[in-house]
Design an enzyme around this catalytic site. Sequence first.
Site, PDB file in Angstrom:
ATOM      1  N   GLU A  60     -11.747   1.008  -7.891  1.00 29.25           N
ATOM      2  CA  GLU A  60     -10.812   2.186  -8.214  1.00 29.25           C
ATOM      3  C   GLU A  60      -9.597   1.546  -8.746  1.00 29.25           C
ATOM      4  OE1 GLU A  60     -10.141   4.971  -5.022  1.00 29.25           O
ATOM      5  OE2 GLU A  60      -8.590   3.877  -4.700  1.00 29.25           O
ATOM      6  N   HIS A  66      -0.300   0.980  -3.831  1.00 26.33           N
ATOM      7  CA  HIS A  66      -0.575   0.846  -2.294  1.00 26.33           C
ATOM      8  C   HIS A  66       0.290  -0.308  -1.547  1.00 26.33           C
ATOM      9  CE1 HIS A  66      -3.992   3.697  -2.845  1.00 26.33           C
ATOM     10  NE2 HIS A  66      -4.778   2.535  -3.060  1.00 26.33           N
ATOM     11  N   CYS A 114      -2.808   1.889   5.203  1.00 28.25           N
ATOM     12  CA  CYS A 114      -2.252   1.944   3.522  1.00 28.25           C
ATOM     13  C   CYS A 114      -1.449   3.208   3.481  1.00 28.25           C
ATOM     14  CB  CYS A 114      -3.681   2.252   2.916  1.00 28.25           C
ATOM     15  SG  CYS A 114      -3.295   2.639   1.125  1.00 28.25           S
TER      16      CYS A 114
HETATM   17 MN    MN Z   1      -6.607   2.766  -4.169  1.00 29.07          MN
END
Ligand code: MN
Length: 148
Positions: A60, A66, A114
């Site tokens: 994606e 991130h 994350c």
């Molecule tokens: Mn992502």
Amino acid sequence: MFRKFDGAAYRWDGVEPHVYKEDSSVFRSVTKQVLFEREGDLPVQFRYFQVEPGGWSSLERHGHMHMVVIFRGRGHALIGGEVREVAEGDMMTIPSWAWHQFRADRGEPLGFFCLVNADRDAPSYPTEADLEEMRRAPAVAAFLDGKA
Ligand code: MN
């Protein structure tokens, strides 16, 4: 807030793992635990993802960034046009609009933290044309075929 870590289960107190539907073409064998969600002056969400051996996170991209720290195991990450071997302790950022995916392709689980902004856009997924474009790089093609 305090969450005790259970190192045998790779789970944190009071967090219900979200199990993604198995064997989708988008992702395979991935669970998510949301460890922290927007509190005080921290407008972020902090998650732990675990990809089981042979699995992968969704391929994606999106406008939000991130920050990722590998917490468990080994595997490979696609970040933009780069395929990287990743292992416990490695830290990386994923820039805005970079295609990305994590694969547990070393016969062990791949777990990572994350960090994202609590206010963020939704991901978009590659079209056939996007995939064709990505596959022009041999290393990326090998990664996508699970042969990195
Ligand atoms: Mn992502």
